[in-house]
Design a protein around this motif. Sequence first.
Motif, PDB file in Angstrom:
ATOM      1  N   SER A  60      26.727  -5.160   5.129  1.00 14.15           N
ATOM      2  CA  SER A  60      27.298  -6.494   4.946  1.00 14.15           C
ATOM      3  C   SER A  60      26.882  -7.114   3.618  1.00 14.15           C
ATOM      4  O   SER A  60      27.456  -8.107   3.185  1.00 14.15           O
ATOM      5  N   HIS A  61      25.866  -6.542   2.958  1.00 13.60           N
ATOM      6  CA  HIS A  61      25.432  -7.031   1.646  1.00 13.60           C
ATOM      7  C   HIS A  61      26.290  -6.453   0.516  1.00 13.60           C
ATOM      8  O   HIS A  61      26.208  -6.938  -0.619  1.00 13.60           O
ATOM      9  N   SER A  62      27.073  -5.421   0.796  1.00 11.99           N
ATOM     10  CA  SER A  62      27.800  -4.720  -0.268  1.00 11.99           C
ATOM     11  C   SER A  62      28.769  -5.633  -1.019  1.00 11.99           C
ATOM     12  O   SER A  62      28.873  -5.564  -2.246  1.00 11.99           O
ATOM     13  N   GLY A  63      29.495  -6.461  -0.298  1.00 12.80           N
ATOM     14  CA  GLY A  63      30.454  -7.346  -0.948  1.00 12.80           C
ATOM     15  C   GLY A  63      29.774  -8.327  -1.878  1.00 12.80           C
ATOM     16  O   GLY A  63      30.211  -8.534  -3.019  1.00 12.80           O
ATOM     17  N   ARG A  64      28.705  -8.929  -1.414  1.00 13.22           N
ATOM     18  CA  ARG A  64      27.966  -9.910  -2.210  1.00 13.22           C
ATOM     19  C   ARG A  64      27.338  -9.258  -3.440  1.00 13.22           C
ATOM     20  O   ARG A  64      27.371  -9.808  -4.546  1.00 13.22           O
ATOM     21  N   ARG A  65      26.798  -8.054  -3.283  1.00 13.25           N
ATOM     22  CA  ARG A  65      26.214  -7.331  -4.416  1.00 13.25           C
ATOM     23  C   ARG A  65      27.298  -6.934  -5.413  1.00 13.25           C
ATOM     24  O   ARG A  65      27.103  -7.022  -6.629  1.00 13.25           O
ATOM     25  N   PHE A 121      30.159  -8.442  -5.886  1.00 12.86           N
ATOM     26  CA  PHE A 121      30.607  -9.689  -6.511  1.00 12.86           C
ATOM     27  C   PHE A 121      29.729 -10.054  -7.702  1.00 12.86           C
ATOM     28  O   PHE A 121      30.219 -10.296  -8.813  1.00 12.86           O
ATOM     29  N   LEU A 122      28.415 -10.058  -7.492  1.00 10.11           N
ATOM     30  CA  LEU A 122      27.485 -10.443  -8.548  1.00 10.11           C
ATOM     31  C   LEU A 122      27.394  -9.383  -9.642  1.00 10.11           C
ATOM     32  O   LEU A 122      27.302  -9.707 -10.827  1.00 10.11           O
ATOM     33  N   THR A 123      27.431  -8.115  -9.252  1.00 11.17           N
ATOM     34  CA  THR A 123      27.387  -7.035 -10.229  1.00 11.17           C
ATOM     35  C   THR A 123      28.618  -7.059 -11.129  1.00 11.17           C
ATOM     36  O   THR A 123      28.528  -6.884 -12.342  1.00 11.17           O
ATOM     37  N   SER A 124      29.774  -7.292 -10.525  1.00 12.10           N
ATOM     38  CA  SER A 124      31.029  -7.333 -11.283  1.00 12.10           C
ATOM     39  C   SER A 124      31.008  -8.476 -12.300  1.00 12.10           C
ATOM     40  O   SER A 124      31.388  -8.292 -13.465  1.00 12.10           O
ATOM     41  N   LEU A 125      30.568  -9.655 -11.885  1.00 10.12           N
ATOM     42  CA  LEU A 125      30.528 -10.797 -12.791  1.00 10.12           C
ATOM     43  C   LEU A 125      29.481 -10.592 -13.887  1.00 10.12           C
ATOM     44  O   LEU A 125      29.690 -10.978 -15.044  1.00 10.12           O
ATOM     45  N   SER A 126      28.359  -9.972 -13.534  1.00  9.45           N
ATOM     46  CA  SER A 126      27.319  -9.701 -14.523  1.00  9.45           C
ATOM     47  C   SER A 126      27.831  -8.746 -15.595  1.00  9.45           C
ATOM     48  O   SER A 126      27.525  -8.912 -16.780  1.00  9.45           O
ATOM     49  N   THR A 155      25.319  -0.368 -13.347  1.00  5.06           N
ATOM     50  CA  THR A 155      26.186   0.804 -13.195  1.00  5.06           C
ATOM     51  C   THR A 155      26.251   1.603 -14.499  1.00  5.06           C
ATOM     52  O   THR A 155      25.841   1.138 -15.568  1.00  5.06           O
ATOM     53  N   GLN A 156      26.787   2.817 -14.393  1.00  5.28           N
ATOM     54  CA  GLN A 156      26.956   3.666 -15.570  1.00  5.28           C
ATOM     55  C   GLN A 156      27.897   3.014 -16.580  1.00  5.28           C
ATOM     56  O   GLN A 156      27.684   3.104 -17.793  1.00  5.28           O
ATOM     57  N   ASP A 157      28.945   2.363 -16.086  1.00  8.03           N
ATOM     58  CA  ASP A 157      29.894   1.689 -16.984  1.00  8.03           C
ATOM     59  C   ASP A 157      29.198   0.581 -17.762  1.00  8.03           C
ATOM     60  O   ASP A 157      29.478   0.377 -18.954  1.00  8.03           O
ATOM     61  N   LEU A 166      30.692  -1.397  -4.479  1.00  2.54           N
ATOM     62  CA  LEU A 166      31.953  -0.661  -4.484  1.00  2.54           C
ATOM     63  C   LEU A 166      32.704  -0.869  -5.791  1.00  2.54           C
ATOM     64  O   LEU A 166      32.726  -1.979  -6.328  1.00  2.54           O
ATOM     65  N   ASN A 167      33.317   0.198  -6.280  1.00  2.00           N
ATOM     66  CA  ASN A 167      34.218   0.047  -7.415  1.00  2.00           C
ATOM     67  C   ASN A 167      35.595  -0.311  -6.880  1.00  2.00           C
ATOM     68  O   ASN A 167      35.810  -0.375  -5.668  1.00  2.00           O
ATOM     69  N   GLU A 168      36.537  -0.543  -7.776  1.00  2.00           N
ATOM     70  CA  GLU A 168      37.870  -0.998  -7.362  1.00  2.00           C
ATOM     71  C   GLU A 168      38.564   0.012  -6.455  1.00  2.00           C
ATOM     72  O   GLU A 168      39.204  -0.357  -5.471  1.00  2.00           O
TER      73      GLU A 168
END
Length: 229
Positions: free
Chosen positions: A178-183, A185-190, A218-220, A38-40
């Motif tokens: 239920s995996h979306s939050g964890r993914r 989290f890691l994607t955002s930090l990466s 992500t595209q960004d 999810l994005n912000e």
Amino acid sequence: MANLWKIEVGKLKQRINNLLNEKHLFNRRKTMSQAKTLNEKELNLLLLYIKTKKYGYRDRAMVLMTYWAGMRIGEVAATKIKDVLGADGKIKEELHLTAEQTKGKYARTVVLADKLRKELTEYLKTRFNTNELIGLSYSKSVNKPLFETQKREGFNNNTACYHFHMLYKQAGLIGCSSHSGRRTFLTSLSSKSVPLRVLMELAGHRQAQTTMRYIDVTQDMKRAAVALI
């Protein structure tokens, strides 16, 4: 002959169980890898929907445990009040999970960001007043699950997964689990150039390959990479 027949039947049952377990593991990994990040804007949409729910404070805190701490849904369900609440009535900076509370069967430490600690404080205030929170560490209530169902029972992995599924579905967010939050989290930090080794520690992974499966390019992220040329 009868004994031989029983042995062969036993072997056949074992092979069937092994195939079922392999299928379950494959489907679980497939679900994890396909879970939407999810994005912000989408996260805020989810939180706005949760705000309309009867147990909004609880659901908001549960969801943010996955998005802001990268916790597994089973870990969220297994967390006790004593795991997050200090003797001074304040939320701890770190959450120490036992091997029994984690999927990997290894104890691990979850770092709680200040904004998440604030959310957990607000949630606990819906269950206890300020004076009760201070003395809670010395009462039997501290052994209760951090998150309870409407029947005053603790969630388990399955009921928590289904609960998240319904939250996403009712909020109109397709492809989430239920995996979306964890993914996320890691994607955002990466995307913020946090080293892989640190991501592994935060996720409680022992293999880099496992952590990399959680990260969504992500595209960004691609645009930012190209901008470095």
